[in-house]
Design a protein around this motif. Sequence first.
Motif, mmCIF file in Angstrom:
data_model
loop_
_atom_site.group_PDB
_atom_site.id
_atom_site.type_symbol
_atom_site.label_atom_id
_atom_site.label_comp_id
_atom_site.label_asym_id
_atom_site.label_seq_id
_atom_site.Cartn_x
_atom_site.Cartn_y
_atom_site.Cartn_z
ATOM 1 N N GLU A 131 0.822 -1.206 0.000
ATOM 2 C CA GLU A 131 0.000 0.000 0.000
ATOM 3 C C GLU A 131 0.853 1.253 0.000
ATOM 4 O OE1 GLU A 131 -3.055 -1.583 -0.933
ATOM 5 O OE2 GLU A 131 -3.398 0.496 -0.332
ATOM 6 N N ILE A 132 1.917 1.266 0.815
ATOM 7 C CA ILE A 132 2.761 2.460 0.884
ATOM 8 C C ILE A 132 3.440 2.723 -0.451
ATOM 9 C CG2 ILE A 132 4.840 3.439 1.917
ATOM 10 C CD1 ILE A 132 4.105 2.027 4.499
ATOM 11 N N PHE A 133 4.036 1.675 -1.021
ATOM 12 C CA PHE A 133 4.821 1.900 -2.236
ATOM 13 C C PHE A 133 3.974 2.071 -3.480
ATOM 14 C CE2 PHE A 133 9.238 1.797 -1.116
ATOM 15 C CZ PHE A 133 9.221 1.271 0.159
ATOM 16 N N ARG A 134 2.681 1.719 -3.365
ATOM 17 C CA ARG A 134 1.822 1.889 -4.539
ATOM 18 C C ARG A 134 1.097 3.224 -4.539
ATOM 19 N NH1 ARG A 134 -1.699 -3.235 -6.275
ATOM 20 N NH2 ARG A 134 -2.843 -2.607 -4.426
ATOM 21 N N ASN A 135 0.987 3.861 -3.389
ATOM 22 C CA ASN A 135 0.155 5.058 -3.300
ATOM 23 C C ASN A 135 0.944 6.357 -3.243
ATOM 24 O OD1 ASN A 135 -2.599 4.092 -3.353
ATOM 25 N ND2 ASN A 135 -2.070 3.036 -1.466
ATOM 26 N N VAL A 136 2.257 6.252 -3.365
ATOM 27 C CA VAL A 136 3.077 7.466 -3.430
ATOM 28 C C VAL A 136 3.715 7.489 -4.815
ATOM 29 C CG1 VAL A 136 5.035 8.703 -2.438
ATOM 30 C CG2 VAL A 136 3.549 7.325 -0.971
ATOM 31 N N PRO A 137 3.666 8.638 -5.513
ATOM 32 C CA PRO A 137 4.225 8.673 -6.868
ATOM 33 C C PRO A 137 5.709 8.313 -6.861
ATOM 34 C CG PRO A 137 3.000 10.680 -6.404
ATOM 35 C CD PRO A 137 3.088 9.928 -5.136
ATOM 36 N N LEU A 138 6.150 7.703 -7.940
ATOM 37 C CA LEU A 138 7.537 7.270 -8.040
ATOM 38 C C LEU A 138 8.491 8.456 -7.881
ATOM 39 C CD1 LEU A 138 9.576 5.052 -8.614
ATOM 40 C CD2 LEU A 138 9.219 5.418 -11.047
ATOM 41 N N LEU A 139 8.130 9.579 -8.464
ATOM 42 C CA LEU A 139 8.990 10.760 -8.384
ATOM 43 C C LEU A 139 9.169 11.192 -6.934
ATOM 44 C CD1 LEU A 139 10.536 12.867 -10.038
ATOM 45 C CD2 LEU A 139 8.470 14.263 -10.043
ATOM 46 N N ALA A 140 8.075 11.191 -6.175
ATOM 47 C CA ALA A 140 8.164 11.574 -4.763
ATOM 48 C C ALA A 140 9.059 10.593 -4.014
ATOM 49 C CB ALA A 140 6.772 11.623 -4.151
ATOM 50 N N GLN A 141 8.887 9.296 -4.295
ATOM 51 C CA GLN A 141 9.719 8.296 -3.625
ATOM 52 C C GLN A 141 11.191 8.531 -3.938
ATOM 53 O OE1 GLN A 141 8.564 4.175 -3.966
ATOM 54 N NE2 GLN A 141 6.409 4.698 -4.176
ATOM 55 N N LEU A 142 11.466 8.823 -5.217
ATOM 56 C CA LEU A 142 12.851 9.026 -5.627
ATOM 57 C C LEU A 142 13.471 10.203 -4.885
ATOM 58 C CD1 LEU A 142 15.135 8.243 -7.583
ATOM 59 C CD2 LEU A 142 14.211 9.909 -9.182
ATOM 60 N N PHE A 143 12.722 11.303 -4.822
ATOM 61 C CA PHE A 143 13.245 12.483 -4.137
ATOM 62 C C PHE A 143 13.456 12.205 -2.658
ATOM 63 C CE2 PHE A 143 12.908 16.558 -6.669
ATOM 64 C CZ PHE A 143 13.102 15.916 -7.873
ATOM 65 N N ILE A 144 12.557 11.408 -2.083
ATOM 66 C CA ILE A 144 12.729 11.073 -0.671
ATOM 67 C C ILE A 144 14.006 10.254 -0.485
ATOM 68 C CG2 ILE A 144 11.768 9.709 1.228
ATOM 69 C CD1 ILE A 144 9.017 10.698 0.398
ATOM 70 N N TRP A 145 14.250 9.300 -1.379
ATOM 71 C CA TRP A 145 15.478 8.517 -1.272
ATOM 72 C C TRP A 145 16.716 9.397 -1.430
ATOM 73 C CZ3 TRP A 145 16.461 3.777 0.371
ATOM 74 C CH2 TRP A 145 15.406 2.867 0.436
ATOM 75 N N TYR A 146 16.645 10.322 -2.368
ATOM 76 C CA TYR A 146 17.840 11.100 -2.692
ATOM 77 C C TYR A 146 18.074 12.266 -1.729
ATOM 78 C CZ TYR A 146 21.311 13.378 -5.685
ATOM 79 O OH TYR A 146 22.462 13.933 -6.179
ATOM 80 N N PHE A 147 16.995 12.954 -1.304
ATOM 81 C CA PHE A 147 17.147 14.141 -0.475
ATOM 82 C C PHE A 147 16.894 13.885 1.000
ATOM 83 C CE2 PHE A 147 17.972 17.168 -3.659
ATOM 84 C CZ PHE A 147 17.174 16.901 -4.759
ATOM 85 N N VAL A 148 15.958 12.996 1.299
ATOM 86 C CA VAL A 148 15.525 12.859 2.686
ATOM 87 C C VAL A 148 16.304 11.785 3.431
ATOM 88 C CG1 VAL A 148 13.574 12.250 4.151
ATOM 89 C CG2 VAL A 148 13.223 13.722 2.169
ATOM 90 N N VAL A 149 16.406 10.613 2.824
ATOM 91 C CA VAL A 149 17.035 9.489 3.521
ATOM 92 C C VAL A 149 18.456 9.799 3.997
ATOM 93 C CG1 VAL A 149 17.884 7.131 3.205
ATOM 94 C CG2 VAL A 149 15.574 7.721 2.489
ATOM 95 N N PRO A 150 19.306 10.409 3.151
ATOM 96 C CA PRO A 150 20.657 10.700 3.636
ATOM 97 C C PRO A 150 20.650 11.644 4.842
ATOM 98 C CG PRO A 150 20.528 10.966 1.262
ATOM 99 C CD PRO A 150 19.138 10.822 1.743
ATOM 100 N N GLU A 151 19.605 12.472 4.968
ATOM 101 C CA GLU A 151 19.546 13.420 6.078
ATOM 102 C C GLU A 151 19.124 12.771 7.371
ATOM 103 O OE1 GLU A 151 20.409 16.565 5.926
ATOM 104 O OE2 GLU A 151 20.786 16.575 3.773
ATOM 105 N N ILE A 152 18.141 11.881 7.281
ATOM 106 C CA ILE A 152 17.568 11.413 8.541
ATOM 107 C C ILE A 152 18.046 10.023 8.948
ATOM 108 C CG2 ILE A 152 15.521 12.841 8.307
ATOM 109 C CD1 ILE A 152 13.973 10.509 7.389
#
Lengths: 242, 240, 238
Positions: free
Chosen positions: B66-87
């Motif tokens: 459900e989580i990975f299907r309901n968030v756009p791929l672009l948003a997921q990508l940005f979260i991986w690239y910008f958010v994950v390294p931070e937190i």
Amino acid sequence: MISVRDVYKSYGEVEVLAGCSVEVRKGEVIVVCGPSGSGKSTLIKCINGLEPFERGQIVVDGVEVGKRGTNLPRLRARVGMVFQQFELFPHMKVIDNLTIAQVKVLGRGGEQARKKALALLDRVGLREHADKHPGQLSGGQQQRVAIARSLALDPVCMLFDEPTSALDPEMINEVLDAMAGLARDGMTMVVVTHEMGFARKVASRIVFMDQGRIVEEGRTAEFFAEPKTDRARQFLSKVLHH
Amino acid sequence: MDFRIFFSPVPTGETTYLGWLLVGLRNTVALSLAAWVLALALGTVLGILRTVPGRGLRAFAGAYVEIFRNVPLLAQLFIWYFVVPEIVPGGHRFKQIDPFAQQFLASAACLGLFTAARVCEQVRAGIESLPRGQKNAALALGLTLPQTYRYVLLPMAARLIVPPLTSETLNVFKNSAVCSTIGLLELTAQGRQLVDYTAHAYESFLAVTVLYLVVNAAIQLLMRAVESRARVPGYLGSRK
Amino acid sequence: MYELDWSSIPGALPFLWQGMKVSLAITAVAVVAGIAWGTVLAVMRLSPARPVSLFAAAYVSLFRSVPLVMVLLWFFLIVPSLLRDVLGLSHATDLRLASAMVAFALFEAAYYSEIMRAGIQSVSKGQRSAALALGMTPLQAMWHVVLPQAFRNMVPLLLTQAIILFQDTSLVYVSALADFFGAAVYVSALADFFGAAYKVGDRDGRLVEMLLFAGAAYFVLCCTASWAVRLLRRRVLA
């Protein structure tokens, strides 16, 4: 009224009709019978052009089916057809099933079409179901509506493709009675059926088919009393057990 | 339209524009393969989890999908690239590695986990489409549940889901283009570079389109070969 | 350890709402136009006339073989200047939204066409025969009898595709990358919900929080929508 001459039809390699010829005069009721796979349904579908055929000639009320320029929709509006699976349109109410072709094909006004539809539903005894959807009716009721639907276009003749084969036994008679009523009123009919009781009572002539050929043809009484061919005799003996 | 530009050298001189496109193609293929391997492995596990008796495991896998299907791929990508390294603890080390590696890893992780959710659903559908009696027959023979999955259910399910997996493979390749947004120089990004530098937009896009079509055709041929090998004689869809 | 600070979100909401309106507008137009054009393509695909069915098959194949990102870039880079030349316009932002809607509609139509084709084939052949037997032309039969039933059968899939489309609208972000090299005036990117979130986050230095917020927002919206479709399927269409 209907003239079928030397019609041949194949599905790819398989020959389904091999040189069929039959003449139907106005007011006659022809019953086409025979074992499964004999081509009866195919033949009847060729008459109104639902199935194309390779050789031969079919003329219905002066119009040559199968000729290139023929306006098939216009012809089909004059030839009624009743299907084994009823094929009412499930997304429309019963009354709309009867009016849609009147309006879209014949160009009749909505009010006029409605009046005719209700009158026909009356004739088959189903007027109170006019505003229901086909799914709410029994099989026998649906088939009677299907008959009314074809009658709404004032056809010159009616084709029936095993109209009772998909019905539960207790509903077969109500449909056969409706068909017998049509015959009494003088409708030209070609009926593909296994119901030999009906054939004996209502048909003017019987056409017996086997393996794509018309094996025997004759007046009803003669056919039942003295079938001329062995195949017909075999068939009758098997079918007339009930 | 002038197709000779593909053979002119790029401003920095080390290759032709066609060379740039092929580099993009190489990156697309590499990214897609990396993501696909991750997706198949994780997706199969999740798909199995969605069919096992344990309610907690089923819920976990279900939530993942459900989580990975309901968030756009672009948003997921940005979260991986910008958010994950931070937190994520240790993320600052990620930000210090080579930029291309950062983009590639973030892209592969994102695409892999995204596609895993889809593979999970295919595997689940495959397992659920098997007659219930198969599992019962295996258990009745004394096989444990893991053995039942390993020897009876999964082999059949795997063969059944080859056609939908074909379209998932194609999807991975198409979705890799989204990673151009974080600067990864895959095929679409290189196409854009070409437009920027040569101002020959039509030819550039035509070339990129043709390359995607070629990749498509290659995958479909490959999967058709896999499918014919995987057919079970006598089962629906088999030729025998 | 990064300190999450959500305080910038309330102030950003109006801007995000503008972006959401863009997302919804593109979704709405693309769904309606996509289903319409997709249905036409499906009917063309089933046509006995070879050139017609081949064209439809080629169109569907092409758009299903290439990434949406690439199609969007193509549209943002080439179509506005093309339209400007043809129509003599100059306002770039309006054309971007229109370009986005057209691009999405044309792209999604390929997917909708496959759904409708399956829908048409799911209607029993006897229905078409019965319609023809009543004297309807093939087109009348398709319009009055087959398509209404095909559509009804496929509503859950059509809606699910719409949810996917809504998520895909985030890709108009690439319009930021489509500023033509040498363009005289910098034109701000067409901002949908995701683009708006990114812009605000970037501007305020709170990118992490904005991206997480955007992700959560999409999750809630799409999850709810999917659940509603499932409910619809069970209650109304079963």
